[in-house]
Enzyme design. Structure first.
Site, PDB file in Angstrom:
ATOM      1  N   TYR A 126     -10.765  33.374  65.644  1.00 30.49           N
ATOM      2  CA  TYR A 126     -10.272  34.292  66.686  1.00 30.49           C
ATOM      3  C   TYR A 126     -11.348  35.331  67.037  1.00 30.49           C
ATOM      4  CZ  TYR A 126      -5.599  32.353  66.295  1.00 30.49           C
ATOM      5  OH  TYR A 126      -4.522  31.499  66.320  1.00 30.49           O
TER       6      TYR A 126
ATOM      7  N   LYS B 297      -5.966  24.836  67.072  1.00 31.40           N
ATOM      8  CA  LYS B 297      -7.274  25.311  66.612  1.00 31.40           C
ATOM      9  C   LYS B 297      -7.299  25.321  65.096  1.00 31.40           C
ATOM     10  CE  LYS B 297      -6.706  28.626  64.618  1.00 31.40           C
ATOM     11  NZ  LYS B 297      -5.884  28.882  63.370  1.00 31.40           N
TER      12      LYS B 297
HETATM   13  P1  NAD Z   1       1.908  24.250  57.797  1.00 28.71           P
HETATM   14  O1  NAD Z   1       1.414  23.973  56.412  1.00 28.71           O
HETATM   15  O2  NAD Z   1       3.055  25.172  57.950  1.00 28.71           O
HETATM   16  O3  NAD Z   1       2.278  22.895  58.524  1.00 28.71           O
HETATM   17  C1  NAD Z   1       1.472  21.756  58.464  1.00 28.71           C
HETATM   18  C2  NAD Z   1       2.330  20.533  58.711  1.00 28.71           C
HETATM   19  O4  NAD Z   1       1.521  19.365  58.612  1.00 28.71           O
HETATM   20  C3  NAD Z   1       3.459  20.377  57.678  1.00 28.71           C
HETATM   21  O5  NAD Z   1       4.634  20.013  58.334  1.00 28.71           O
HETATM   22  C4  NAD Z   1       2.978  19.243  56.801  1.00 28.71           C
HETATM   23  O6  NAD Z   1       4.049  18.494  56.275  1.00 28.71           O
HETATM   24  C5  NAD Z   1       2.175  18.413  57.783  1.00 28.71           C
HETATM   25  N1  NAD Z   1       1.202  17.538  57.140  1.00 28.71           N
HETATM   26  C6  NAD Z   1       0.914  16.301  57.560  1.00 28.71           C
HETATM   27  N2  NAD Z   1       0.018  15.722  56.765  1.00 28.71           N
HETATM   28  C7  NAD Z   1      -0.281  16.615  55.811  1.00 28.71           C
HETATM   29  C8  NAD Z   1      -1.156  16.593  54.695  1.00 28.71           C
HETATM   30  N3  NAD Z   1      -1.916  15.519  54.403  1.00 28.71           N
HETATM   31  N4  NAD Z   1      -1.220  17.680  53.925  1.00 28.71           N
HETATM   32  C9  NAD Z   1      -0.495  18.780  54.206  1.00 28.71           C
HETATM   33  N5  NAD Z   1       0.364  18.857  55.247  1.00 28.71           N
HETATM   34  C10 NAD Z   1       0.462  17.777  56.046  1.00 28.71           C
HETATM   35  O7  NAD Z   1       0.632  24.753  58.628  1.00 28.71           O
HETATM   36  P2  NAD Z   1       0.653  25.533  60.000  1.00 28.71           P
HETATM   37  O8  NAD Z   1       0.476  26.975  59.733  1.00 28.71           O
HETATM   38  O9  NAD Z   1       1.802  25.112  60.814  1.00 28.71           O
HETATM   39  O10 NAD Z   1      -0.725  25.011  60.648  1.00 28.71           O
HETATM   40  C11 NAD Z   1      -0.820  23.763  61.280  1.00 28.71           C
HETATM   41  C12 NAD Z   1      -1.954  23.808  62.315  1.00 28.71           C
HETATM   42  O11 NAD Z   1      -1.641  24.788  63.279  1.00 28.71           O
HETATM   43  C13 NAD Z   1      -3.318  24.190  61.764  1.00 28.71           C
HETATM   44  O12 NAD Z   1      -4.324  23.490  62.451  1.00 28.71           O
HETATM   45  C14 NAD Z   1      -3.435  25.666  62.057  1.00 28.71           C
HETATM   46  O13 NAD Z   1      -4.767  26.117  62.203  1.00 28.71           O
HETATM   47  C15 NAD Z   1      -2.683  25.749  63.364  1.00 28.71           C
HETATM   48  N6  NAD Z   1      -2.061  27.081  63.578  1.00 28.71           N
HETATM   49  C16 NAD Z   1      -2.286  27.707  64.747  1.00 28.71           C
HETATM   50  C17 NAD Z   1      -1.723  28.939  64.984  1.00 28.71           C
HETATM   51  C18 NAD Z   1      -1.943  29.637  66.300  1.00 28.71           C
HETATM   52  O14 NAD Z   1      -1.555  30.791  66.421  1.00 28.71           O
HETATM   53  N7  NAD Z   1      -2.510  28.973  67.295  1.00 28.71           N
HETATM   54  C19 NAD Z   1      -0.930  29.538  64.011  1.00 28.71           C
HETATM   55  C20 NAD Z   1      -0.707  28.869  62.823  1.00 28.71           C
HETATM   56  C21 NAD Z   1      -1.276  27.622  62.611  1.00 28.71           C
END
Ligand code: NAD
Length: 368
Positions: A218, A133
């Site tokens: 949420y 999401k």
């Molecule tokens: P994060 O920044 O920790 O991770 C993002 C990942 O994407 C990194 O590994 C990064 O290297 C990669 N990536 C690939 N292309 C990229 C670009 N062009 N720019 C930046 N990063 C790039 O983020 P996250 O917190 O893991 O979030 C990732 C996704 O998961 C989002 O869509 C977020 O909304 C979702 N999320 C959901 C929950 C949940 O509880 N359901 C919790 C956190 C995050």
């Protein structure tokens, strides 16, 4: 325990511990004796720290492949989880996953604006998709993702993990079964204080928007799953300090109201300026509230039922919300059912997010 709580508790039993169709779904999936293979795409915080460790508790899902733009992460997590080099992909070599029969599902966990392209590529490679999401950054992208998976004959599910969390399942059950009489109000607040001004969440091209896209969703999703209704009108008000370096591109506080067909109203907060995570759903005969409501862990619940107010425990859950979410898609694939949170569920939120932004921008009630 009062009479209503006792009856609800007894009636709850195991059947209430999972989404309504779950027991037979699980039983039928178990018959196959198969575990489906997941490829995790995007090795950031949520993927590596929250999701990947949870495969250990899955019954129908296993981690079999990794996709990342960073070779060091592929090596590190490949070694940690015993994923052979043949099952490690870069974004450039990702399409070759079509030739890997061990991979059934690709789980997209990248910044939001990349969800569409990776979902489309995964579907084209013949894989089912779990997507985080918010499903996308626009409803048009969400529609394209649904169409791509339909065309490929593959399932698409959105990572709405709270639908698999015990306290949330109990609150939904109480609200939808009329334990408080008809639901009249929902109040829900979600936010956290965002730090690093350079992160992708604060860049519109990657996030699609501010707190509403990331955490306010949420509040929106909870208002919908607690009432079981779809809003017909939206009001909103935004407040963002544009001199704050973090908020040059995206919004901070957004407060919105949803009017449901039954006449129920939801009052929702979303912000990047304070930490809160809670909801209360109420009707003439009582209410239930969760705080925290949708966090990774630590949910607590209080209810007022039959004029008695106090803590309430949900029915026991066999799995944590993350493993249950992962297994739900596997079970749906094994049994030919639709997930309870398919792409269409993500699309509904995307359309409402757009309506909330429009209502705030234009200072008027938007009919949806
Ligand atoms: P994060 O920044 O920790 O991770 C993002 C990942 O994407 C990194 O590994 C990064 O290297 C990669 N990536 C690939 N292309 C990229 C670009 N062009 N720019 C930046 N990063 C790039 O983020 P996250 O917190 O893991 O979030 C990732 C996704 O998961 C989002 O869509 C977020 O909304 C979702 N999320 C959901 C929950 C949940 O509880 N359901 C919790 C956190 C995050």
């Amino acid at each position: 325990m009062d009479e209503i709580s006792k009856r609800t508790f007894l009636a709850a039993g195991l059947a209430a511990t999972l989404p309504l169709s779950a027991p037979s779904l699980e039983a039928r999936a178990a018959e196959s004796g198969r575990k489906l293979g997941y490829a995790i795409l995007g090795l950031g915080y949520y993927a590596t720290q929250i999701i990947m460790p949870r495969f250990a508790e899955c019954e129908h899902s296993k981690l079999v492949a990794l996709v990342s733009g960073t070779p060091e992460k592929l090596t590190k997590f490949g070694e940690q989880y015993g994923i052979p080099e043949s099952h490690r992909y870069s974004y450039e070599t990702f399409d070759r996953i079509a030739d890997n029969p061990d991979v059934d599902i690709v789980y997209v966990i990248t910044p939001n604006s990349l969800h569409r392209v990776f979902t489309e590529r995964a579907a084209k490679a013949g894989k089912h998709v779990m997507c985080e999401k918010p499903m996308a950054t626009t409803s048009a992208d969400a529609e394209a993702m649904i169409a791509a998976c339909k065309k490929a004959g593959r399932k698409l599910m959105i990572g709405y993990r709270s639908r698999f969390q015990a306290h949330n399942i109990e609150a939904i059950k109480l609200a939808r079964e009329g334990a408080f009489g008809p639901v009249r109000t929902v109040t829900t607040d979600h936010g956290f204080t965002i730090g690093d001004p350079t992160q992708w969440r604060l860049k519109r091209a990657l996030s699609g928007g501010g707190s509403l896209m990331d955490i306010g969703i949420y509040s929106l999703n909870a208002a919908r799953y607690l009432t079981g209704e779809e809003p017909v009108a939206v009001n909103a008000m935004e407040s963002t300090d544009r001199s704050d370096i973090r908020f040059k591109e995206v919004e901070d506080i957004i407060s919105f109201q949803l009017l449901f067909p039954s006449g129920a109203v939801a009052n929702c907060f979303s912000t990047y300026s304070t930490n809160f995570n809670r909801y209360r759903v109420s009707g003439p005969k009582g209410w239930v509230e969760l705080e925290p409501a949708t966090s990774y862990q630590g949910q607590t619940m209080r209810a007022q039922l039959n004029r008695q107010t106090g803590p309430r425990e949900p029915a026991a859950q066999p799995k944590n919300q993350f493993s249950a979410q992962l297994d739900h898609l596997s079970e749906c694939i094994l049994t030919g059912r639709e997930p309870i949170v398919p792409g269409e569920e993500g699309l509904k939120d995307m359309r409402l997010i757009e309506a909330v932004y429009r209502a705030a921008r234009e200072g008027r009630t938007v009919k949806v």
